[in-house]
Motif scaffolding. Structure first.
Motif, PDB file in Angstrom:
ATOM      1  N   ALA A  50       0.061   0.924   6.362  1.00  9.59           N
ATOM      2  CA  ALA A  50      -1.016  -0.499   6.535  1.00  9.59           C
ATOM      3  C   ALA A  50      -0.301  -1.563   7.048  1.00  9.59           C
ATOM      4  O   ALA A  50      -1.019  -2.226   7.259  1.00  9.59           O
ATOM      5  N   ARG A  93      -7.528 -11.001   7.733  1.00 11.94           N
ATOM      6  CA  ARG A  93      -6.416 -11.415   7.284  1.00 11.94           C
ATOM      7  C   ARG A  93      -6.260 -12.965   8.122  1.00 11.94           C
ATOM      8  O   ARG A  93      -5.438 -13.586   7.301  1.00 11.94           O
ATOM      9  N   PRO A 129       0.718  -1.556   0.245  1.00 14.26           N
ATOM     10  CA  PRO A 129      -0.162  -0.119  -0.002  1.00 14.26           C
ATOM     11  C   PRO A 129       1.110   1.019  -0.164  1.00 14.26           C
ATOM     12  O   PRO A 129       1.962   1.091   0.450  1.00 14.26           O
ATOM     13  N   ALA A 158      -0.987  -3.952  10.649  1.00 13.34           N
ATOM     14  CA  ALA A 158      -1.495  -5.812  10.336  1.00 13.34           C
ATOM     15  C   ALA A 158      -0.798  -6.414  10.894  1.00 13.34           C
ATOM     16  O   ALA A 158       0.888  -6.518  11.013  1.00 13.34           O
ATOM     17  N   ASN A 191      -9.127  -1.819   5.691  1.00 12.29           N
ATOM     18  CA  ASN A 191      -8.156  -1.325   6.615  1.00 12.29           C
ATOM     19  C   ASN A 191      -8.681  -0.789   7.691  1.00 12.29           C
ATOM     20  O   ASN A 191      -8.290   0.746   8.026  1.00 12.29           O
ATOM     21  N   ASP A 192      -8.541  -1.329   8.669  1.00 12.29           N
ATOM     22  CA  ASP A 192      -8.766  -1.228   9.923  1.00 12.29           C
ATOM     23  C   ASP A 192      -8.550  -1.487  11.324  1.00 12.29           C
ATOM     24  O   ASP A 192      -7.997  -2.477  10.675  1.00 12.29           O
ATOM     25  N   GLY A 220     -10.838  -6.079   9.448  1.00 10.29           N
ATOM     26  CA  GLY A 220      -9.366  -6.742   8.984  1.00 10.29           C
ATOM     27  C   GLY A 220      -8.312  -7.799   9.143  1.00 10.29           C
ATOM     28  O   GLY A 220      -8.462  -8.441   8.812  1.00 10.29           O
TER      29      GLY A 220
END
Length: 395
Positions: A13, A317, A8, A17, A308-309, A313
Motif C-alpha cells: 500500500a 489522496r 499499513p 500510491a 486501497n484501490d 483511492g
C-alpha cells in the motif's frame, strides 16, 4: 477514537500510491531479524517519569497486543462492553539525559510515550481503545503524551514522526541501516516548539485547537479535523477555498497523475453541479466526488474517502493533498511538485503549514496524506540494524 495508522501492515500500500517512498531494497527477507533494537533517548529537559508502550498487530498472526522491552509479544485478553482495563503494558522510560534500548518485533503499530503518568488503555469486544483526547472525558485528556507509528516486516522498517492527530511532544525518529548512515526525521528547529504554538495562537480562528492542562501548561494542539468535530475550529474553515475550486473546474480541467512511476496514467476532473467527475484517457468516467466539507478535507475521509484501490483511492489522496496545501487553484496538474506553492492561499490548513515550517527538514505528517509527493516525516530501510526515538526539548 478513529485509529488512522499511516504505516499499513501491507507495505504494498505504501509503494503503489502516488508520491510515496519506493522500496528499493533488494535485501532478502531473511536479512530482517525477528526483532531489532530501538534506542530511546530522553533529551526533553523534563524531570517527569517517562513511560513507553509498544502496541500493535503481530504481523505473523494478525493478533493485536503489546511487546515487552525484550520484544516478546503478548496478545490482549478479551475486552468487554463497557470497556475493561487493559493489562499494564508500560515500560519504564529513561530519565532526562539518559537512554534505554528495547526490542521492536515485526509489528504494525505505535510506540507511545507519556510524561508524568501512565496512559489509560481499555479493551472492548473489538479490541484496544486508543486515547481520544478530543473527547474532554477521555482519561488521557490531561496527560502529556504522543506516539510514533511503525511497521517492521520482512521488507524492512518504516517509522514516522506524526502530527496527523495532534502536535504535542517534540520528538524525532531514525533508522540505521546495517553498515550505513543513520537517517532521521522529525526534529524541530531551535525554538520550534514554542514558535508553533505562538503562531497558531496568533492565527485568527485557529487558536481553539490548543488544549491546556488544569495548571495552564500547554498539552497539545488538536488536528483541524478534531477541531472541527469539537468546535475548536469553524466547520466552514475551508468552504471559501472549495467554492473557488468548484468554480474554476466548472470550466477548466483538473488533471491528476496519481502515480509517480506511471506518468501516462492520468485522470481528468470536471465539475458539474455538486459533483466532480473524473474520466480516464478514453473518456470513461471512473469515479466522482461530491463537494467536500472541511472535515472531509482535514480528515481525508468521508467525501474524500480513499479506498486501497488503484483508481479512486489515488485520486482522492491527490485531491486531499491539494486541498490541504491549497495548490488546486495555482496548478491544474496535480499533485503539485513545487512545495513553494504549498499553503500560500489565505484559506489553507494553517495547522499543517505551521508544523512544516518548524521542522528542520521541512517534513511532517501534518495530515493523513502528507506523503503525497514524499513530504512526510518518515524513514525507511530494508535492512535495519537499529531504530531510534529521540525526545527533544520543549523550547
Amino acid at each position: 477514537m478513529r485509529k488512522r495508522l499511516h504505516l499499513p501492515a501491507i507495505v504494498a500500500a505504501l509503494v503503489t500510491a502516488a508520491g510515496l517512498l519506493t522500496v528499493g531494497s533488494s535485501t532478502p527477507a531473511a536479512a530482517v531479524p525477528a526483532t531489532i533494537p530501538l534506542k530511546i533517548s530522553n533529551n526533553s529537559g523534563r524531570g517527569d517519569a517517562l513511560y513507553i508502550y509498544n502496541l500493535g498487530t503481530n504481523l505473523a498472526t494478525g493478533q493485536q497486543g503489546w511487546a515487552d522491552s525484550a520484544g516478546n509479544f503478548h496478545a490482549w485478553p478479551a475486552g468487554g462492553n463497557p470497556p475493561t482495563p487493559a493489562p499494564d503494558a508500560s515500560i519504564p522510560g529513561p530519565a532526562n539525559g539518559q537512554s534505554i534500548t528495547i526490542r521492536m518485533p515485526k509489528f504494525s503499530g505505535r510506540v507511545y510515550f507519556s510524561y508524568g503518568q501512565k496512559l489509560v488503555f481499555k479493551l472492548t469486544t473489538g479490541g484496544l481503545v486508543q486515547p481520544a483526547v478530543q473527547n474532554p472525558s477521555d482519561p488521557n485528556r490531561n496527560i502529556l503524551f504522543s506516539w510514533s507509528e511503525y511497521t517492521l516486516n520482512d521488507s524492512g522498517l518504516w517509522i514516522n514522526s506524526t502530527q496527523v492527530d495532534m502536535f504535542s511532544v517534540p520528538y524525532a525518529v531514525g533508522v540505521q541501516p546495517t553498515g550505513g548512515t543513520t537517517k532521521t526525521t522529525g526534529h524541530l528547529k531551535p525554538g520550534g516548539y514554542n514558535a508553533f504554538f505562538n503562531s497558531l495562537r496568533s492565527q485568527p480562528g485557529w487558536g481553539g485547537l490548543i488544549q491546556t492542562a488544569p495548571n495552564g501548561s500547554t498539552l497539545r494542539a488538536l488536528s483541524p479535523l478534531y477541531g472541527v468535530e469539537t468546535g475548536g475550529l469553524p466547520a466552514n474553515a475551508m468552504d471559501d477555498y472549495v467554492n473557488r475550486v468548484w468554480s474554476k473546474y466548472s470550466s477548466q480541467t483538473l488533471t491528476v497523475t496519481p502515480f509517480a512511476n506511471q506518468p501516462n496514467t492520468k485522470y481528468f476532473g470536471r465539475v458539474s453541479g455538486n459533483t466532480m467527475n473524473f474520466t480516464n484517457s478514453s473518456g470513461q468516467t471512473v469515479t466522482s466526488f461530491q463537494k467536500p466539507d472541511s472535515a472531509s478535507i482535514f480528515g481525508c475521509f468521508k467525501l474524500l474517502d480513499a479506498p486501497n484501490d488503484l483508481v479512486r483511492g489515488p485520486i482522492s489522496r491527490t485531491l486531499c493533498a491539494g486541498y490541504n496545501r491549497s495548490t488546486l487553484l495555482v496548478n491544474p496538474n496535480q499533485p503539485d511538485a513545487n512545495n513553494a506553492n504549498f499553503y500560500q492561499d489565505s484559506v489553507t490548513n494553517q495547522y499543517s503549514k505551521k508544523v512544516h515550517q518548524q521542522m528542520v527538514d521541512g517534513k511532517a505528517y501534518g495530515f493523513a496524506f502528507d506523503d503525497v509527493g514524499a513530504h512526510e516525516a518518515l524513514v525507511h530501510d530494508g535492512n535495519p540494524a537499529q531504530a531510534f526515538l529521540t525526545l527533544d526539548p520543549f523550547n
